[in-house]
Design an enzyme around this catalytic site. Structure first.
Site, PDB file in Angstrom:
ATOM      1  N   GLU A  89       4.958   3.236  -7.512  1.00 64.44           N
ATOM      2  CA  GLU A  89       4.579   4.217  -6.494  1.00 64.44           C
ATOM      3  C   GLU A  89       5.666   5.247  -6.203  1.00 64.44           C
ATOM      4  O   GLU A  89       6.110   5.392  -5.073  1.00 64.44           O
ATOM      5  CB  GLU A  89       4.124   3.488  -5.229  1.00 64.44           C
ATOM      6  CG  GLU A  89       2.875   2.708  -5.538  1.00 64.44           C
ATOM      7  CD  GLU A  89       2.229   2.044  -4.338  1.00 64.44           C
ATOM      8  OE1 GLU A  89       2.950   1.518  -3.494  1.00 64.44           O
ATOM      9  OE2 GLU A  89       0.989   2.048  -4.270  1.00 64.44           O
ATOM     10  N   GLU A 107      -2.007  -4.465 -10.061  1.00 62.96           N
ATOM     11  CA  GLU A 107      -2.251  -5.138  -8.779  1.00 62.96           C
ATOM     12  C   GLU A 107      -3.758  -5.204  -8.590  1.00 62.96           C
ATOM     13  O   GLU A 107      -4.462  -4.217  -8.835  1.00 62.96           O
ATOM     14  CB  GLU A 107      -1.640  -4.347  -7.608  1.00 62.96           C
ATOM     15  CG  GLU A 107      -0.128  -4.294  -7.674  1.00 62.96           C
ATOM     16  CD  GLU A 107       0.513  -3.453  -6.561  1.00 62.96           C
ATOM     17  OE1 GLU A 107      -0.086  -3.295  -5.486  1.00 62.96           O
ATOM     18  OE2 GLU A 107       1.630  -2.958  -6.803  1.00 62.96           O
TER      19      GLU A 107
HETATM   20  C1  GAL Z   1       0.377  -1.363  -3.414  1.00 61.83           C
HETATM   21  C2  GAL Z   1       1.854  -1.472  -3.565  1.00 61.83           C
HETATM   22  C3  GAL Z   1       2.382  -2.812  -3.150  1.00 61.83           C
HETATM   23  C4  GAL Z   1       1.789  -3.210  -1.836  1.00 61.83           C
HETATM   24  C5  GAL Z   1       0.305  -3.226  -1.942  1.00 61.83           C
HETATM   25  C6  GAL Z   1      -0.376  -3.555  -0.647  1.00 61.83           C
HETATM   26  O1  GAL Z   1      -0.005  -0.048  -3.313  1.00 61.83           O
HETATM   27  O2  GAL Z   1       2.257  -1.223  -4.878  1.00 61.83           O
HETATM   28  O3  GAL Z   1       3.759  -2.752  -3.069  1.00 61.83           O
HETATM   29  O4  GAL Z   1       2.154  -2.295  -0.869  1.00 61.83           O
HETATM   30  O5  GAL Z   1      -0.142  -1.944  -2.279  1.00 61.83           O
HETATM   31  O6  GAL Z   1       0.016  -4.737  -0.100  1.00 61.83           O
END
Ligand code: GAL
Length: 948
Positions: free
Chosen positions: A409, A478
């Site tokens: 990010e 993620e």
């Molecule tokens: C993503 C980010 C993580 C965390 C997650 C939400 O956008 O990469 O670090 O913030 O969202 O928990």
């Protein structure tokens, strides 16, 4: 005014070129331990001259190294996700810049002076200026990266003084805006290392595997004259500069992490090395290791411990790796920085695919539309490249690392491109990952976070606008945000990964809740999250989003994930049992299979299930074993367990299971209907007593009860509260948390009591018509609840069922149904039909931020009993969902920490017909259509009895 180095975008100065992290037979001295420490509110207020021996630190305190000073009574932790907790004015930082002064003396013998030496810091957050024996060594930034300084000429026989000044904020803080606690200090090890002249300064050992021939090739870049020995491969003192060709080696994989042990030596130094043969490639749009597509059953791991923050001791890394292996996880993304080096050693040894991620995130610029983002600003190029170099050089020898990640990010820009180019040039053997390169202009895999199922399906089919997105391997760096109850929808993601070869799995967000252990004023322990330390800017409990609770107890989400990630699937085949091998490489020979036959949840027979060799990707159909006749509802459970122990679990550890229905339930015959009695004290029907004015049940078998009454509300989950508009918001706007129940009719018949109600929120006109129809026979009281919506319903329902409160003494539960853990419609693959017992207290899942939890699905019957053997039995016709807890839904909904929950004098039961799914809207897609609970005509039937 800060001296320029703090606010200078450069990576620091004075440190040595980065190199691999390794141990050798050269002397080393750990400088970890108790150091002298003082925290000043700013650099200006920090004491001068700490590097001089005569400086008087007697008024300072002690502080362990490694540690974060905020977790030892100096300053306070602070949590933000995206927002910088200081004005965005790069590279400047607040004048109120907490500054820790450290001093440490250590004693050396004269032998240390005979050879060069380096001082290594494995991690300092965020910027440090360092002196040894009064001489400045330099300045380091890059919190989760090592720095080494040449110190040989400065060492003294006898006492040496190391002085370090650490600043909480620096220009580098703009590059370290990860979603985590802001915690400062020397939080990883400090080591003095002798560097013998003629020793192995650095090495890079690459071990390739040719899957078509089984050949291994070793190449080593190191100092001239070094020799490589691998006794197991009959290699002795081979000149390291010459590649080694080996006709037959065993490859390394996460499934079978075969490491060969060897040694790299010069006359001056010997370095133990571990060799894992594997080759990473991208072919046909798939990421392959040793020629085979891999499926990432992954998690994102931050380093966290509730007492130590990111200063995680080795035991924590071991615990994490073992927990991952035991829950069928095969991959880790080291979100969002290189971990302590010990973790990567463990990944090599235990077998986990690793995406090693650089310490780089500038997410806070998103709020400014990325204006001023360092990622595209030439004054930060050195800092970006320096970080990538330090990671790659430190970690290059790990076979477990199959992808380098540029960071997280930070949007996109020339500096990321430069990092990718540098890394590709330095290490052509590992593809580059970075989710922020949305166009995939300089990365080798297409990576997304929180893409919905529908979008993954489209990507899998190649229905994308950007041709790069159709040709690269795809992964979800993620997905399935594990915040609070949930995540829901894992099964459907797995189906997509299995359907589309380019969709190679993903990494759950995230491994562990980052709660910090604190105590209430009256001494009760709880886990703190954002805001609990009085931060003026914070993101609340968004840091509590892991598969493990802060103390590393697996949450129901992890249990569910272990089921979803099972590398073997056991299902019903047309005439027996199907065993499918979902490993990427290995056959199933390391597992043994056993079955248990249970009637009404009680084991009646067990046996072994011989399974022939099944290669990866193959399945076999086996006939059912010879089974005895049984009475009642009967299930066959087949378990695949480790045939022999491994380093992460003993023999017998369950890897996978499946369940087959063998015989259905039989319906007990009903005895003659009992008459409704109009007694002086009220109405009586069998074991139930009712209030004649409301028609409500007041006692059951002589025990006072409250309810049952229609209840649609649940203590909203983090996922219910996520999204725009959130499900919780629409439910609340519809008044589902404050329904009113109007009795429209009480009808007394000969053998039946009928109570008609209209249940509706204040100020609105839609309703649910709820008819309670009570009948009884000699021993049982039966309730049929008929529901029918009236008017236009604006939303889904959180739950649909009854609330019934019984006396607190009924604290023990036995049930036959889904278990042992909690389950919801879109997170219930791990629920197995069986007979279970638990206390009411244990049925509650202790989410750090209290919310709906603890539902048990498909309950055929449940008995609640007291210690002296009194008992209520509730049976479903055929099943219901059960929740039992010591507080009300309203209490649970109001609580913000586990310590807010106090037992009432009742046990509150929820006997539900249905639940709304969980989804993962706290960050990502909501509940899939098939798991959304819409109002409709429905009926719930329950039978109450008092077993003797
Ligand atoms: C993503 C980010 C993580 C965390 C997650 C939400 O956008 O990469 O670090 O913030 O969202 O928990």
């Amino acid at each position: 005014m800060s001296p320029s180095y703090v606010e200078d975008p450069s990576p620091g100065h004075g440190s040595l070129s980065p190199r691999a992290h390794f141990r050798s037979d050269a002397r080393s001295l750990s400088l970890n331990g108790d150091w002298r420490f003082q925290l000043s509110p700013s650099l200006a207020a920090a004491p001068e001259g700490i590097e001089h021996p005569e400086f008087d630190d007697s008024a300072w305190t002690g502080l362990p190294v490694p540690a974060h000073w905020q977790l030892h009574g100096h300053g306070k932790p602070a949590y933000t996700n995206v927002v910088y907790p200081f004005p965005v004015d790069p590279p400047r930082v607040p004048s109120d810049n907490p500054t820790g002064s450290y001093r440490h003396t250590f004693t050396l013998d004269a032998d240390w002076l005979t050879q060069p030496a380096v001082l290594r810091f494995d991690g300092i957050d965020s910027c440090a200026r360092i002196w040894l024996n009064g001489t400045e060594l330099g300045v380091t930034k890059g919190s989760r990266l090592p720095s080494e300084f040449e110190v040989g000429p400065l060492l003294r026989a006898g006492e040496n003084l190391l002085a370090v000044r650490v600043h909480q904020w620096s220009a580098a803080s703009y590059l370290e805006d990860q979603d985590m606690w802001w915690l400062s200090g020397i939080f990883r090890s400090v080591t003095l290392l002798a560097r013998p002249t003629g020793g192995i300064g650095d090495y890079w050992l690459r071990a390739d595997y040719d899957h078509t021939t089984g050949r291994g090739t070793i190449t080593v870049d190191t100092v001239p004259g070094a020799r490589l020995s691998i006794p197991e491969l009959d290699l002795h003192d081979h000149p390291a500069a010459q590649p080694v060709e080996l006709p037959a080696v065993e490859p390394w994989s996460a499934e079978q992490p075969r490491l060969y042990h060897g040694e790299l030596a010069t006359d001056a130094e010997r370095v133990p090395v571990r060799i894992g043969f594997r080759t990473v490639s991208i072919e046909d749009g798939q990421l392959k290791v040793n020629g085979q597509r891999v499926f990432f059953r992954g998690v994102n791991r931050h380093e966290h411990d509730p007492r130590h923050g990111r200063a995680v001791p080795r035991e924590i890394a071991v615990a994490d790796v073992e927990l991952m292996k035991r829950h069928n996880i095969n991959a880790v993304r080291t979100s969002h920085y290189p971990p302590d080096p010990a973790f990567l050693d463990l990944c090599d040894e235990y077998g986990l695919w690793v995406i090693d991620e650089c310490d780089l995130e500038t997410h806070g610029f998103e709020r400014l539309d990325w204006a001023g983002n360092p990622s595209d600003d030439p004054q930060w190029t050195d800092a970006y490249l320096d970080r990538m170099r330090r990671m790659v050089e430190r970690d290059k020898n790990h076979p477990s690392i199959v992808l380098w990640s540029l960071g997280n990010e930070g949007h996109t820009g020339a500096n990321f491109r430069r990092m990718a180019e540098w890394a590709r040039d330095r290490d052509p053997g590992r593809p580059i990952h970075y989710e922020g390169d949305h166009d995939c202009a300089y990365v080798d895999v297409y990576s997304r976070m929180y893409a919905s199922h529908q979008e993954v399906e489209q990507i899998g089919r190649g229905e994308v606008d950007n041709p790069r997105h159709a040709e690269l391997p795809f992964l979800l760096c993620e997905y399935a945000h594990a915040m609070g109850t949930g995540p829901g929808g894992l099964l459907e993601y797995r189906e997509l990964f299995e359907r589309h070869p380019r969709c190679q799995g993903g990494f759950i967000w995230e491994w562990i809740d980052h709660g910090l252990l604190q105590r209430t004023p009256d001494g009760r322990e709880y886990y703190a999250y954002g805001g609990d330390f009085g931060e003026s800017v914070h993101d609340g409990n968004f840091v509590i989003d892991g598969l493990l609770f802060p103390d590393r107890t697996p949450s129901p989400g992890l249990i569910e994930l272990a089921k979803i990630y099972e590398p073997v699937r056991i299902t019903a085949a047309p005439n027996g049992i199907r065993v499918h091998n979902h490993h990427d490489y290995r056959p199933l020979d390391h597992l043994s299979f056993h079955w248990t036959l249970e009637a009404e949840g009680i084991p009646v027979a067990t046996g072994d299930l011989p399974v022939p060799t099944v290669h990866s990707g193959q399945s076999v159909d086996l006939p059912l074993p010879e089974l005895p006749a049984t009475d009642g509802e009967t299930w066959l459970t087949i378990r695949a367990v480790l045939a022999t122990g491994t380093r992460w679990a003993p023999a017998g550890h369950q890897v996978a299971w499946g369940q087959l229905p063998i015989a259905p339930a039989t319906t007990p015959a009903r005895t003659g209907a009992t008459r409704l009695l109009h007694a002086p004290a009220g109405l009586r029907l069998g074991i139930g007593a009712f209030d004649p004015t409301t028609g409500g049940l007041v006692s059951l078998g002589g025990h006072q009860v409250t309810g049952p009454r229609l209840d649609l509300w649940r203590a909203t989950t983090d996922n219910d509260r996520g999204g725009h508009p959130s499900e919780a918001g629409t439910w609340r706007a519809a008044g589902l948390h404050r329904l009113q129940h109007r009795i429209s009719e009480i009808h007394l018949a000969d053998t039946e009591l009928l109570v008609r109600t209209r249940v509706a929120p204040p100020g609105l006109s839609f309703a649910l018509l709820a008819d309670y129809r009570w009948t009884a026979d000699q021993d049982t009281l039966r309730l049929r609840l008929d529901l029918e919506p009236e008017g236009e319903w604006p939303c889904t329902l959180p739950r649909l069922g009854l609330h019934l409160a019984i006396p607190a003494e009924f604290g023990q539960v036995e049930w036959f149904g889904g278990g042992p853990g909690e389950a919801y419609p879109d997170s219930r693959q791990s629920a197995r039909i069986g007979r279970y017992t638990a206390s009411v207290d244990d049925l509650h899942t202790p989410y750090v931020f209290p919310q709906e939890n603890g539902n048990r699905v498909d309950v055929r019957w449940a008995e609640l009993s007291t210690v002296d053997g009194q008992c209520f039995r509730i049976a479903g016709v055929p099943t219901f969902d059960l929740t039992a807890r010591r507080w009300t839904t309203a209490d649970l909904d109001a609580a913000t920490h586990a310590t807010d929950l106090h037992p009432t004098d009742q046990v509150h039961l929820h006997l539900d017909l249905a639940h709304h799914g969980l989804g993962t809207a706290s960050c990502g897609p909501g509940v899939l259509p098939q798991y959304r609970l819409h109002p409709g005509k429905a009926a719930l039937e329950l039978v109450f009895s008092i077993p003797r």
